[in-house]
Design a protein around this motif. Structure first.
Motif, PDB file in Angstrom:
ATOM      1  N   LYS A   2       0.821  -1.204   0.000  1.00  0.00           N
ATOM      2  CA  LYS A   2       0.000   0.000   0.000  1.00  0.00           C
ATOM      3  C   LYS A   2       0.862   1.265   0.000  1.00  0.00           C
ATOM      4  CE  LYS A   2      -4.085  -1.760   2.473  1.00  0.00           C
ATOM      5  NZ  LYS A   2      -4.935  -1.573   3.681  1.00  0.00           N
ATOM      6  N   ASN A   4       1.513   5.239   1.092  1.00  0.00           N
ATOM      7  CA  ASN A   4       1.321   5.956   2.353  1.00  0.00           C
ATOM      8  C   ASN A   4       0.731   7.343   2.090  1.00  0.00           C
ATOM      9  OD1 ASN A   4       2.577   3.887   3.998  1.00  0.00           O
ATOM     10  ND2 ASN A   4       4.544   4.597   3.198  1.00  0.00           N
ATOM     11  N   ARG A  15     -11.623  13.671   9.407  1.00  0.00           N
ATOM     12  CA  ARG A  15     -10.491  12.726   9.345  1.00  0.00           C
ATOM     13  C   ARG A  15     -11.004  11.292   9.376  1.00  0.00           C
ATOM     14  NH1 ARG A  15      -8.064  15.564  13.437  1.00  0.00           N
ATOM     15  NH2 ARG A  15      -8.093  13.736  14.796  1.00  0.00           N
ATOM     16  N   ARG A  19     -10.411   8.660   6.444  1.00  0.00           N
ATOM     17  CA  ARG A  19      -9.670   7.446   6.794  1.00  0.00           C
ATOM     18  C   ARG A  19     -10.440   6.203   6.348  1.00  0.00           C
ATOM     19  NH1 ARG A  19      -9.127   8.466  11.776  1.00  0.00           N
ATOM     20  NH2 ARG A  19     -10.841   7.222  12.601  1.00  0.00           N
ATOM     21  N   GLU A  20     -11.771   6.211   6.580  1.00  0.00           N
ATOM     22  CA  GLU A  20     -12.600   5.078   6.167  1.00  0.00           C
ATOM     23  C   GLU A  20     -12.601   4.918   4.649  1.00  0.00           C
ATOM     24  OE1 GLU A  20     -14.267   2.778   8.048  1.00  0.00           O
ATOM     25  OE2 GLU A  20     -13.168   3.645   9.722  1.00  0.00           O
ATOM     26  N   LYS A  23      -8.699   3.709   3.685  1.00  0.00           N
ATOM     27  CA  LYS A  23      -7.945   2.667   4.403  1.00  0.00           C
ATOM     28  C   LYS A  23      -7.844   1.333   3.660  1.00  0.00           C
ATOM     29  CE  LYS A  23     -11.733   0.794   7.223  1.00  0.00           C
ATOM     30  NZ  LYS A  23     -12.222   0.596   8.613  1.00  0.00           N
ATOM     31  N   ASP A  24      -8.803   1.020   2.792  1.00  0.00           N
ATOM     32  CA  ASP A  24      -8.731  -0.259   2.077  1.00  0.00           C
ATOM     33  C   ASP A  24      -7.593  -0.293   1.065  1.00  0.00           C
ATOM     34  OD1 ASP A  24     -10.870  -1.271   3.482  1.00  0.00           O
ATOM     35  OD2 ASP A  24     -12.355  -0.779   1.947  1.00  0.00           O
ATOM     36  N   ASP A  27      -2.262   3.128   3.342  1.00  0.00           N
ATOM     37  CA  ASP A  27      -1.922   3.282   4.762  1.00  0.00           C
ATOM     38  C   ASP A  27      -2.016   4.769   5.104  1.00  0.00           C
ATOM     39  OD1 ASP A  27      -1.443   0.586   5.344  1.00  0.00           O
ATOM     40  OD2 ASP A  27       0.601   0.713   4.543  1.00  0.00           O
ATOM     41  N   VAL A  28      -2.849   5.105   6.090  1.00  0.00           N
ATOM     42  CA  VAL A  28      -3.139   6.505   6.383  1.00  0.00           C
ATOM     43  C   VAL A  28      -2.528   6.915   7.721  1.00  0.00           C
ATOM     44  CG1 VAL A  28      -4.964   8.223   6.699  1.00  0.00           C
ATOM     45  CG2 VAL A  28      -5.317   6.309   5.108  1.00  0.00           C
ATOM     46  N   ASP A  29      -1.701   7.951   7.692  1.00  0.00           N
ATOM     47  CA  ASP A  29      -1.205   8.591   8.897  1.00  0.00           C
ATOM     48  C   ASP A  29      -1.925   9.925   9.039  1.00  0.00           C
ATOM     49  OD1 ASP A  29       0.205   9.057  11.190  1.00  0.00           O
ATOM     50  OD2 ASP A  29       2.102   9.547  10.199  1.00  0.00           O
ATOM     51  N   GLU A  30      -1.997  10.464  10.269  1.00  0.00           N
ATOM     52  CA  GLU A  30      -2.801  11.653  10.499  1.00  0.00           C
ATOM     53  C   GLU A  30      -2.065  12.697  11.330  1.00  0.00           C
ATOM     54  OE1 GLU A  30      -6.705  10.703  12.055  1.00  0.00           O
ATOM     55  OE2 GLU A  30      -6.686   8.755  11.037  1.00  0.00           O
ATOM     56  N   THR A 182     -19.162   4.174  13.754  1.00  0.00           N
ATOM     57  CA  THR A 182     -18.812   5.245  12.816  1.00  0.00           C
ATOM     58  C   THR A 182     -20.017   6.129  12.512  1.00  0.00           C
ATOM     59  OG1 THR A 182     -17.107   3.875  11.770  1.00  0.00           O
ATOM     60  CG2 THR A 182     -17.944   5.721  10.503  1.00  0.00           C
TER      61      THR A 182
END
Length: 228
Positions: A2, A4, A15, A19-20, A23-24, A27-30, A182
């Motif tokens: 994946k 980034n 956010r 992210r939802e 995410k599939d 790769d999510v950083d915040e 959610t």
């Protein structure tokens, strides 16, 4: 493997939604403020950055300037509810790959993220040059009216984002257990935004006393029946 994506956004509900959505496939950083956005944005692990314009500590212009100075080839997507022509020109000059006005379509955002991460990994592909938008005319409103108008647009944009996300969740063939929390969190955030907006309006009207603004006076009052 994946790619980034770094998501720099101070609204926790937004956010969560993005992210939802991402995410599939990513790769999510915040980061929830400009300082952390710069700190994480300087890492060489980011394949793409999604950046809000209005951030605490440092705004989006400061973040993209710092990130692009260190990593000029990293694609940056800018999200904004309010953007004047000068700021938009600055973002484009600093190398923004795409500017999404809020509210935006999440499927369109996902598609742009896919395309930009693929383009970044293919040096021979030519990056599309953004077209400068036509300048808009700022409405001439009194200061109090301007604030009320801006607050109303911001609230509507935030609600529209979360409604679109809720639609995407409920359109699935089945609801997973994680979807329930959610949905509840998105609904709670929507309620808070509505309460905050009407709280500001009430305070404005009470502070003004005999408020006689044409913007309010000429507005049609809602009715329980008939044309609304």
């Amino acid at each position: 493997m994946k790619k980034n994506v770094l998501l720099v956004e101070d609204d926790p509900a937004l956010r969560m939604v993005m992210r939802e959505v991402l995410k599939d496939e990513f790769d999510v950083d915040e980061a929830d403020n400009g300082d952390d956005g710069i700190h994480k944005g300087l890492s060489d692990t980011n394949d793409l950055i999604i950046l809000d314009y209005h951030l605490p500590k440092k705004d989006g212009l400061q973040v993209i300037e710092a990130v692009k100075a260190a990593h000029p080839n990293v694609p940056v997507i800018v999200l904004t509810g309010f953007l004047n022509p000068d700021s938009e020109a600055q973002f484009n000059q600093l190398g923004a790959s795409k500017i999404f006005p809020k509210p935006f379509n999440y499927r369109a955002l996902l598609e742009v993220v896919r395309n930009l991460t693929l383009s970044a990994s293919s040096p021979s592909e030519v990056t599309e040059v953004p077209v400068a938008p036509k300048p808009f005319v700022q409405p001439q409103l009194a200061p109090t009216e301007t604030e009320m108008f801006a607050d109303s647009l911001s609230t509507v944009a935030a609600l529209a984002e979360k409604l679109e996300f809720l639609q995407s969740v409920t359109e699935k063939y089945w609801i997973e257990p994680s979807d329930i929390s959610t949905i509840r969190e998105a609904a709670r955030c929507m309620e808070n935004e509505i309460q905050s907006f009407y709280g500001k309006i009430n305070n404005t009207l009470f502070d003004a006393g005999g408020f006689n603004s044409p913007l309010i006076r000429n507005t049609k009052k809602p009715h329980l029946s008939g044309n609304n």
